[in-house]
Structures are given as C-alpha cells and as structure tokens.
Enzyme design. Structure first.
Site, PDB file in Angstrom:
ATOM      1  N   ASN A  84       2.435   6.911   4.079  1.00 43.82           N
ATOM      2  CA  ASN A  84       2.856   5.631   4.642  1.00 43.82           C
ATOM      3  C   ASN A  84       3.079   4.661   3.492  1.00 43.82           C
ATOM      4  O   ASN A  84       2.479   4.806   2.418  1.00 43.82           O
ATOM      5  CB  ASN A  84       1.797   5.088   5.602  1.00 43.82           C
ATOM      6  CG  ASN A  84       2.352   4.128   6.637  1.00 43.82           C
ATOM      7  OD1 ASN A  84       3.497   3.684   6.540  1.00 43.82           O
ATOM      8  ND2 ASN A  84       1.544   3.779   7.622  1.00 43.82           N
ATOM      9  N   GLN A  96      -0.131  12.978   5.914  1.00 45.27           N
ATOM     10  CA  GLN A  96       0.578  11.783   6.375  1.00 45.27           C
ATOM     11  C   GLN A  96       0.735  10.817   5.215  1.00 45.27           C
ATOM     12  O   GLN A  96      -0.233  10.505   4.523  1.00 45.27           O
ATOM     13  CB  GLN A  96      -0.181  11.111   7.514  1.00 45.27           C
ATOM     14  CG  GLN A  96       0.434   9.787   7.967  1.00 45.27           C
ATOM     15  CD  GLN A  96      -0.222   9.236   9.209  1.00 45.27           C
ATOM     16  OE1 GLN A  96       0.027   9.714  10.313  1.00 45.27           O
ATOM     17  NE2 GLN A  96      -1.071   8.229   9.052  1.00 45.27           N
ATOM     18  N   GLU A 131       5.237   5.905   8.882  1.00 41.38           N
ATOM     19  CA  GLU A 131       4.579   7.195   8.729  1.00 41.38           C
ATOM     20  C   GLU A 131       5.582   8.344   8.621  1.00 41.38           C
ATOM     21  O   GLU A 131       6.593   8.379   9.321  1.00 41.38           O
ATOM     22  CB  GLU A 131       3.649   7.472   9.917  1.00 41.38           C
ATOM     23  CG  GLU A 131       2.521   6.473  10.075  1.00 41.38           C
ATOM     24  CD  GLU A 131       2.881   5.301  10.968  1.00 41.38           C
ATOM     25  OE1 GLU A 131       4.088   5.134  11.295  1.00 41.38           O
ATOM     26  OE2 GLU A 131       1.969   4.548  11.351  1.00 41.38           O
ATOM     27  N   GLU A 151      -2.719  10.555   3.234  1.00 42.74           N
ATOM     28  CA  GLU A 151      -3.841  10.803   4.140  1.00 42.74           C
ATOM     29  C   GLU A 151      -3.784  12.263   4.587  1.00 42.74           C
ATOM     30  O   GLU A 151      -2.807  12.685   5.203  1.00 42.74           O
ATOM     31  CB  GLU A 151      -3.792   9.873   5.353  1.00 42.74           C
ATOM     32  CG  GLU A 151      -4.099   8.423   5.019  1.00 42.74           C
ATOM     33  CD  GLU A 151      -4.072   7.526   6.238  1.00 42.74           C
ATOM     34  OE1 GLU A 151      -5.007   6.731   6.403  1.00 42.74           O
ATOM     35  OE2 GLU A 151      -3.100   7.627   7.022  1.00 42.74           O
ATOM     36  N   GLU A 160       0.839  -1.198   0.000  1.00 44.49           N
ATOM     37  CA  GLU A 160       0.000   0.000   0.000  1.00 44.49           C
ATOM     38  C   GLU A 160       0.872   1.246   0.000  1.00 44.49           C
ATOM     39  O   GLU A 160       1.941   1.276   0.623  1.00 44.49           O
ATOM     40  CB  GLU A 160      -0.919  -0.004   1.228  1.00 44.49           C
ATOM     41  CG  GLU A 160      -1.920   1.131   1.289  1.00 44.49           C
ATOM     42  CD  GLU A 160      -2.936   0.935   2.419  1.00 44.49           C
ATOM     43  OE1 GLU A 160      -3.327  -0.231   2.667  1.00 44.49           O
ATOM     44  OE2 GLU A 160      -3.321   1.937   3.045  1.00 44.49           O
TER      45      GLU A 160
END
Length: 295
Positions: free
Chosen positions: A125, A123, A135, A110, A106
């Site tokens: 990740n 954010q 993060e 965000e 992934e």
C-alpha cells in the site's frame, strides 16, 4: 599547487561525485544496531550472531517491533526476512516506511499469514498526504518461510518501486501533474513489526490465530539503509536537491525494459488484487491508475 597536485585534486573530486550519483551501492549486510532500535516489546526481540540476525516473537501476551534510528527522505532500503512457518493464520509481519504526522506518507509491505499449506499473501500500500486505499495483493513465487528473501524499496522524486528479490512487484509513479500527492517533503522512518491481526488478516478475519502454535517467529537479517538523512528543514531541502544522489539519475527515474517485463510477469501470474482494476470499489479509476503502462 603544481599540475600533478591539481590533477590529483580533480580526480578526488570526481571520485567523490561518483559516490553521490550514478552508481548505486549494493546492499551492505550490517548488524541490526547500526541503523535500528526496538520500538515496542523489546523483551520479544531476540538478537543472534551479534545482531546480524534478529527474531521477532509473537505470543498471546505481545508481538514486537523495531524502527530506524534516523529519518530519511529518498533512498534505497532493504532487509531480508524469513516469515513465520506452519499455521500462521491471523499473523501479520510488516516492513514499512512512514512519516509521523496526521497527513502522513507511508510505503507498506504486509505479509498476511495463512493456514498450513496455503500461501502467504503480500499486501502493499502507498499513503500520500494521509490518503491510502491503494492496496495491491500478490502471491509469492516461492515459500517465504523456508529461507531469507530480500524485500526493498527504491524511493526518489520520480517513483516508488517495491521489489522482492530484485523483481519489481509495484511501481507508484509521481503523478503530481494529475493532482495526486507524492511523498516529497516528509521524512520517513523505517519500521517492522509482528503482531496478531486475526480480525482481518486471513480471509477477512474468518480464520483466527491458533495460539497452540505459538510462539510465532519472524526472522530478519541484512539491514541495509542507503538514504538521505533528514531531521531538519534544512536537511529536507538538501535531500530535495535533484542530481545529488545516485537514485536521482536517469537510470532510476523509470523502470528499464527488463524490469517492466518482470513487473508484467508478476501482474499476470501472481496478482490477486489490484485497486486499479477494482471497478466496483472505484467506478472512476484513481488518476494515478490511468497514467502508467505498468498498471
């Protein structure tokens, strides 16, 4: 075939190869429906200008989300967003790529809302083989609620680069030689969603969503996808054939000098959290943190 015909055929072959490698296509503004479809709460999605612009709407009853129609293994993916304005505390807007299995890969954007007058936090990740906890958080150098800005991911076998308006804000290098998994073999779909996350999103959940400001709206346009489609093992193998696509070429195997300068600028001016510098959380740094000069 005569000499002229042979030369013409060679030119055509060379032109077709240029389409596969060496020259990235600029993002193309295409309607939502070309590459995407609703994934949940379709009644909270609004289509404007024939689908060239899409709004996701959040109220007490539901948020909304959409996903790409196809899965991809490597490529360049971007869209332009205008985030929820005003008091957006507790509200999260996400744009991410993800595979659909237990040990998933992934790549996340965000956008964490905040009280009026306080800046958004972006954010990012990266999950590989089901492991995340990577993060990084930054402030943006502009107000993302006042207009559309481009957010994009370049993903190849060498690196994952996350961009904001063509400025690299993060580079996750292939560190397979250090025992760190890298997303090679799991095709990912592209997703976006708007939802209430006031249990964690703003000041660790201390700031709650003010529903008197609902409905909240995040707006999208320029739904660009330039990736290697992969729905079968055979297509995965084709996508893993190096040198076939523009993103495999040397120019995209690392950041250039200007991109490194821009990344350092983001790190020095706007980064507020980086897992690679969190010694309390990681007394021994994760292996990928020790490898690259951009960390």
């Amino acid at each position: 075939m005569g000499v002229k015909g042979l030369l013409f055929s060679i030119v055509l072959i060379n032109l077709s190869l240029l389409g596969l490698c060496g020259y990235p296509r600029k993002p193309v503004d295409v309607p939502f429906w070309k590459n995407y479809e609703p994934s949940w709460a379709s009644h909270h999605i609004k289509y404007l200008s024939g689908g060239s612009t899409v709004d996701l709407v959040l109220d007490r009853s539901s948020g909304a989300g959409f996903q790409s129609k196809k899965s991809y293994l490597f490529g360049h993916f971007s869209m332009k967003l205008k985030l929820v304005g005003g008091d957006s505390a507790g509200v999260v807007t996400a744009f991410y790529l993800s595979s659909n299995n237990a040990e998933h890969d992934e790549i996340d954007f965000e956008f964490l809302g905040n009280r009026t007058g306080q800046p958004y936090i972006l954010q990012t990740n990266v999950f590989t083989g089901g492991k995340g906890d990577r993060e990084q958080r930054i402030y943006l150098w502009f107000d993302p609620t006042k207009g559309y800005h481009s957010y994009s991911v370049l993903w190849n076998t060498f690196q994952i680069v996350i961009f904001v308006d063509d400025v690299p804000i993060r580079a996750f290098k292939n560190s397979k030689d250090l025992g760190v998994k890298f997303p090679f073999n799991q095709p990912m779909k592209i997703y976006s969603s708007l939802w209430d996350a006031d249990d964690w999103a703003t000041r660790g959940g201390l700031e709650k969503t003010d529903w008197s400001n609902a409905p909240f709206t995040a707006s999208y346009t320029s739904f660009h996808v330039d990736g290697c489609e992969a729905a079968t093992p055979q297509e995965v193998q084709v996508c893993n054939t190096k040198g076939m696509r523009w993103w495999d070429q040397k120019a995209f195997q690392d950041l250039d000098a200007l991109q490194y300068r821009r990344l350092r600028w983001v790190r020095q001016k706007y980064t507020i959290y980086n897992y690679c510098t969190d010694r309390k959380r990681y007394p021994t740094l994760p292996p990928e943190c020790t490898k690259d000069r951009d960390i």
